[in-house]
Scaffold this active site. Structure first.
Site, PDB file in Angstrom:
ATOM      1  N   TYR A  27     -37.242  17.548   0.249  1.00  0.00           N
ATOM      2  CA  TYR A  27     -36.268  18.590  -0.079  1.00  0.00           C
ATOM      3  C   TYR A  27     -35.058  18.605   0.854  1.00  0.00           C
ATOM      4  O   TYR A  27     -34.139  19.377   0.632  1.00  0.00           O
ATOM      5  CB  TYR A  27     -36.953  19.968  -0.145  1.00  0.00           C
ATOM      6  CG  TYR A  27     -37.223  20.362  -1.584  1.00  0.00           C
ATOM      7  CD1 TYR A  27     -38.198  19.707  -2.316  1.00  0.00           C
ATOM      8  CD2 TYR A  27     -36.479  21.334  -2.224  1.00  0.00           C
ATOM      9  CE1 TYR A  27     -38.430  20.016  -3.642  1.00  0.00           C
ATOM     10  CE2 TYR A  27     -36.704  21.652  -3.560  1.00  0.00           C
ATOM     11  CZ  TYR A  27     -37.678  20.995  -4.259  1.00  0.00           C
ATOM     12  OH  TYR A  27     -37.891  21.299  -5.581  1.00  0.00           O
ATOM     13  N   TRP A  44     -28.992  22.116  -9.469  1.00  0.00           N
ATOM     14  CA  TRP A  44     -28.990  22.490  -8.057  1.00  0.00           C
ATOM     15  C   TRP A  44     -29.743  21.458  -7.227  1.00  0.00           C
ATOM     16  O   TRP A  44     -29.384  21.159  -6.091  1.00  0.00           O
ATOM     17  CB  TRP A  44     -29.628  23.879  -7.899  1.00  0.00           C
ATOM     18  CG  TRP A  44     -29.844  24.284  -6.468  1.00  0.00           C
ATOM     19  CD1 TRP A  44     -28.936  24.856  -5.637  1.00  0.00           C
ATOM     20  CD2 TRP A  44     -31.049  24.137  -5.708  1.00  0.00           C
ATOM     21  NE1 TRP A  44     -29.499  25.081  -4.409  1.00  0.00           N
ATOM     22  CE2 TRP A  44     -30.790  24.652  -4.426  1.00  0.00           C
ATOM     23  CE3 TRP A  44     -32.319  23.640  -5.986  1.00  0.00           C
ATOM     24  CZ2 TRP A  44     -31.757  24.670  -3.435  1.00  0.00           C
ATOM     25  CZ3 TRP A  44     -33.279  23.651  -4.987  1.00  0.00           C
ATOM     26  CH2 TRP A  44     -32.996  24.172  -3.730  1.00  0.00           C
ATOM     27  N   HIS A  45     -30.816  20.890  -7.833  1.00  0.00           N
ATOM     28  CA  HIS A  45     -31.616  19.920  -7.084  1.00  0.00           C
ATOM     29  C   HIS A  45     -30.848  18.637  -6.797  1.00  0.00           C
ATOM     30  O   HIS A  45     -31.143  17.936  -5.835  1.00  0.00           O
ATOM     31  CB  HIS A  45     -32.900  19.579  -7.845  1.00  0.00           C
ATOM     32  CG  HIS A  45     -33.954  20.610  -7.680  1.00  0.00           C
ATOM     33  ND1 HIS A  45     -34.069  21.687  -8.515  1.00  0.00           N
ATOM     34  CD2 HIS A  45     -34.931  20.754  -6.746  1.00  0.00           C
ATOM     35  CE1 HIS A  45     -35.084  22.444  -8.108  1.00  0.00           C
ATOM     36  NE2 HIS A  45     -35.616  21.910  -7.040  1.00  0.00           N
ATOM     37  N   GLY A  46     -29.904  18.312  -7.652  1.00  0.00           N
ATOM     38  CA  GLY A  46     -29.148  17.085  -7.395  1.00  0.00           C
ATOM     39  C   GLY A  46     -28.107  16.863  -8.457  1.00  0.00           C
ATOM     40  O   GLY A  46     -28.266  17.297  -9.605  1.00  0.00           O
ATOM     41  N   PHE A  98     -31.765  17.904  -0.906  1.00  0.00           N
ATOM     42  CA  PHE A  98     -31.166  18.894  -1.808  1.00  0.00           C
ATOM     43  C   PHE A  98     -30.334  19.878  -1.021  1.00  0.00           C
ATOM     44  O   PHE A  98     -29.971  20.900  -1.441  1.00  0.00           O
ATOM     45  CB  PHE A  98     -32.251  19.607  -2.625  1.00  0.00           C
ATOM     46  CG  PHE A  98     -33.167  18.639  -3.340  1.00  0.00           C
ATOM     47  CD1 PHE A  98     -32.627  17.546  -4.001  1.00  0.00           C
ATOM     48  CD2 PHE A  98     -34.532  18.810  -3.353  1.00  0.00           C
ATOM     49  CE1 PHE A  98     -33.458  16.636  -4.648  1.00  0.00           C
ATOM     50  CE2 PHE A  98     -35.364  17.915  -4.004  1.00  0.00           C
ATOM     51  CZ  PHE A  98     -34.828  16.827  -4.643  1.00  0.00           C
TER      52      PHE A  98
END
Lengths: 365, 495
Positions: free
Chosen positions: B492, B327-329, B495
């Site tokens: 953030y 999900w973060h990248g 993201f």
């Protein structure tokens, strides 16, 4: 009620004074708000504040005093010692080199390199000042530099200089500085009207000069204004509106008034005339003129065109010329030669080395 | 529009002032308008994206309630729609590149005659800001409606839940039940909210601008010149990012929460001293709390949670964290980072089981040394895994890790640290934390303080308006003075 009002006002005043004192101490201890380095000048537009401690963090880092003559350099005596060859370096922020410690500017690196080869025979003096145009450099040469009797005068030309030498009639808020133009007979003339206007407008200049020199809080506001002007479009717009409004309210204090009494100028033609004037001035004082051209690593076509023109002029007018581009482009890691817009320590080192080689090739050292 | 920009500095007071000056009935519409202006200040066309997602999810929520018998297929449709949008914008290029690599391996290793282009095709997609966050809020909404919560009937309320600017770009991920309740109640001006909001905004700016951004310059230099890093440089870089990401993200959250409070709304907390966690599971209860609880409720539990045996529970934990990493990248180093944390969580559970089975080990548990060794071990684990998180790829992460133990002389990063304002700022921040902790400890049950001097100073501070004005003015000058020359985006936001 009356007493309470006074009590509250006194309380607030004491608090404000205590906060100012505490802030000045804190900011000074941390080297914050010490980026202010120039003050208005009637002839040059602005010049360095002599002896000022400047801690620079906007790009790179340095923390050094300007010398007593207001040069970003070590102390130099006005009188030249016998047997010493003096090299004067002129230019803008790239030559001034606030982004690196004083000892790592190309002026000091060149001085050290020459000193190692010929101890005590050379003295390099850095006259670089942020934001100077070629026109300001010509005035600086006439007023300050020749007093030091340099044997060699080096100018580092940067692309933006051509735009800064002439007044843009479409621009409302232009920096008060000496501008130049070519008259009907093609002679170079100075337009100092904006400087004169400012001199009339800024009456409490001593107070500003004091704050600029001593107050870290003033330094914080000044550096915030600079960085917001560079990075925030909305701020630039609002700032320009406020300045325009201020000039309408007090027409004498702004730098927007007087329309130039000459036809619109071609910046490059004026710049070439200024460079030729510098060459003539150097000859008059028996100094060899050397022109360096800022490295064009991004392949800017305008700078390439200017470089080619300058090279031809250097041959015709017999001054030494060096384009820094090939040396920078052939470096194994060209990215390491710049911080953001200015030379890194490695960049200064390479300029010094290229300049040393040029001076040797021209039999000037 | 960044929270730490000049534009936001103008935008927020204008919105707050207009909000409280307008009649109550109009306030929500003003907020909705302000939220769309906030979002569209970056790429105006993406306003349409958030609007479309809002309309579709609003209708899905109503449809789930209305067509109760077909609510499951409607939910699945809704999930596919939201995840489809997220995947398209966030993972399309990652999936294309991965497929291209797999085809390459098949060609090279197995000699399979598969045709593929010489270079991986790349779609020209600009990731919409905050898409991961508002997609998660939509998934939460339709899932909760499916589970029985009442849908939001007012479209205006729902649209504001989705677009609310203080939490729009990087959370905290709100729960609609809490937020819409506040919208319905229409908050009245509350001076304590206002004071708390201003304090949070200042605290957030200090964390972000004075600490995070200045530390970020050291970290950026370190990761930009990995091959030249000395041992000390590498440690400064790694510890620097450990601090930077906390200051940056919690600073963002503080400014967002503070801005919401100025408007009379509360959004959830996202951090609770995460670096004082004594285990990895505790860390995730304190770090990015709104994401952790979202992953628990909408991924871990639907996967089966802790039911169906120990191994299934461990597997579910690993899957949740790997997906959390992804999900973060869209990159393998994020996946590995998630997997490491999944493994860390599994090992924590195993360790806790082991401790409870061995009485001699269990007896050590109440000792402070046990607690603080846990804090140190967890801190070190988190610090090392951040290397994967910050690096551009796994090979860069490995290179940085190698430099930590390379015994090379210190260089540029160490020099930069000594020249920067970071040591002083960190020392002042630490002193501030200790003082606040001490101040809170001195507070007695009835609100008074044990030491008379503290009592009178606190009383003076609370009653003197001029003291507070002067303090915040001075703090603003400090923030401006210590700020790096350029406005840096929040970590953030990517993201």
């Amino acid at each position: 009620m009356h007493q309470r009002w006074w009590h509250a006002a006194l309380h607030a005043l004491v608090l404000i004074l205590a906060a100012i004192a505490l802030l000045e101490w804190l900011l000074g201890t941390c080297g914050v708000g010490q980026q202010e380095f120039a003050q208005p000048d009637a002839e040059l537009g602005r010049r360095h504040i002599p002896g000022k401690l400047v801690t620079w963090r906007l790009e790179g880092y340095s923390s050094d005093h300007l010398n007593s003559a207001g040069l970003r350099d070590v102390e130099h005596k006005l009188e030249k010692l016998p047997g010493v060859t003096r090299i004067a370096l002129l230019g803008d922020s790239s030559t001034e080199g606030m982004q690196v410690p004083l000892a790592k500017t190309y002026a000091r690196v060149l001085n050290s390199a020459l000193d190692a080869e010929h101890p005590g025979k050379f003295e390099v003096i850095n006259f670089g000042c942020s934001g100077y145009s070629t026109g300001q450099e010509l005035i600086q040469l006439e007023k300050d530099v020749v007093g030091y009797a340099p044997d060699i005068t080096v100018l580092l030309y940067n692309r933006g200089d051509a735009l800064e030498n002439v007044r843009n009639p479409l621009k409302k808020n232009v920096e008060p500085r000496p501008y130049f133009y070519l008259d009907e007979d093609g002679r170079l003339r100075e337009d100092a009207t904006l400087l004169a206007q400012r001199q009339q407008g800024l009456l409490p200049e001593q107070l500003w000069a004091f704050l600029r020199e001593h107050s870290h809080i003033f330094g914080v506001f000044s550096q915030t204004d600079l960085s917001l002007s560079i990075h925030e479009r909305l701020y630039r717009k609002l700032r320009s509106w406020v300045l325009r409004l201020a000039s309408l309210l007090a027409p004498r204090s702004g730098a927007t008034g007087a329309v130039a009494a000459y036809r619109p100028q071609d910046g490059w033609q004026v710049t070439c005339a200024l460079i030729e004037a510098m060459n003539q001035e150097c000859r008059k004082h028996h100094s060899r003129f050397v022109l360096l051209c800022f490295p064009n690593l991004l392949g800017d076509p305008e700078l390439s065109r200017q470089r080619a023109d300058l090279e031809v002029r250097s041959r015709n007018r017999r001054f030494a010329f060096l384009d820094l581009t090939p040396g920078f482009a052939n470096h194994p890691d060209p990215g390491s030669l710049f911080l953001q817009y200015h030379f890194s320590t490695a960049g200064h080192h390479l300029v010094a080395e290229q300049l040393r080689q040029l001076l040797a090739a021209e039999h000037l050292i | 529009m960044l929270f730490n920009s000049f534009t936001y500095l103008l935008f927020l007071p204008i919105v707050v002032a207009s909000y409280w000056l307008l009649p109550r009935a109009c306030r929500r519409y003003l907020l909705l308008l302000a939220s769309y202006i906030f979002y569209m200040s970056w790429i105006p066309a993406y306003g349409l994206l958030i609007a479309t997602l809002t309309v579709v999810n609003y209708l899905i929520g109503l449809a789930i309630t209305h067509f109760a018998k077909r609510r499951k297929p409607i939910l699945i449709l809704g999930l596919l729609f939201n995840l489809g949008a997220l995947c398209f914008y966030k993972y399309a290029n990652f999936l294309i590149k991965s497929a291209w690599d797999v085809i390459g391996w098949l060609q090279a290793d197995l000699g399979l005659p598969i045709l593929r282009p010489a270079t991986s095709p790349v779609l020209e997609i600009i990731l919409p800001l905050g898409i991961s966050f508002f997609t998660f809020e939509f998934i939460h909404y339709i899932t909760d409606v499916y589970r029985g919560s009442a849908p939001v009937r007012s479209f205006g309320n729902f649209a504001l839940f989705a677009a609310f600017f203080p939490s729009q770009i990087a959370g905290p991920i709100k729960r609609f039940q809490d937020f819409v309740k506040q919208l319905v109640e229409e908050p009245l001006f509350n001076s304590s909210y206002f004071k708390a909001g201003l304090s949070l905004i200042f605290l957030g700016l200090i964390k972000k601008v004075v600490l995070g951004d200045n530390i970020g310059q050291l970290v950026g230099t370190g990761y930009g010149h990995v091959e030249h890093l000395g041992t000390m440089d590498a440690w400064i870089t790694v510890v620097g990012f450990h601090l930077q990401i906390f200051f940056d993200f919690s600073g963002y959250t503080d400014i967002g929460r503070g801005s919401a409070l100025l408007l009379g709304y509360k959004v959830p907390e996202n951090f609770n001293c995460p670096y004082l966690a004594w285990s990895v599971s505790e860390f995730w209860r304190r770090w990015h709390m709104s994401l952790s609880s979202w992953l628990r409720d909408y991924l871990f539990i639907p996967l089966g949670g802790s039911r169906n045996g120990l191994w299934r529970a461990r597997r579910n934990l690993l899957i949740t964290m790997v997906l959390g990493g992804l999900w973060h990248g869209a990159a393998w180093h994020y996946v590995i980072w998630g997997a490491c944390h999944g493994a860390g969580l599994v090992l924590t559970k195993e360790w806790q089981n082991l401790v409870s089975r061995l009485p001699w080990l269990a007896r050590l548990r109440p000792h402070p040394l046990w607690h603080w060794s846990g804090v140190l071990a967890t801190g070190f684990f988190v610090l090392v895994t951040w290397i994967l998180f910050r690096a551009e790829n796994t090979s860069q992460a490995l290179a940085v890790t190698q430099r930590l133990f390379a015994l090379a002389p210190s260089g540029e990063v160490t020099e930069m640290l000594l020249q920067s304002t970071v040591p002083v700022s960190l020392a002042v921040y630490a002193a501030f934390l200790l003082l606040s902790f001490w101040h809170d400890r001195l507070k007695q049950g009835d609100g008074s303080y044990q030491i008379p001097l503290i009592e009178s100073a606190t009383c003076w501070w609370q009653t003197s308006v001029s003291a507070r004005i002067v303090f915040f003015a001075a703090l603003s000058i400090v923030i401006l003075g210590f700020a790096p020359g350029k406005v840096e985006p929040f970590i953030y936001f990517q993201f």
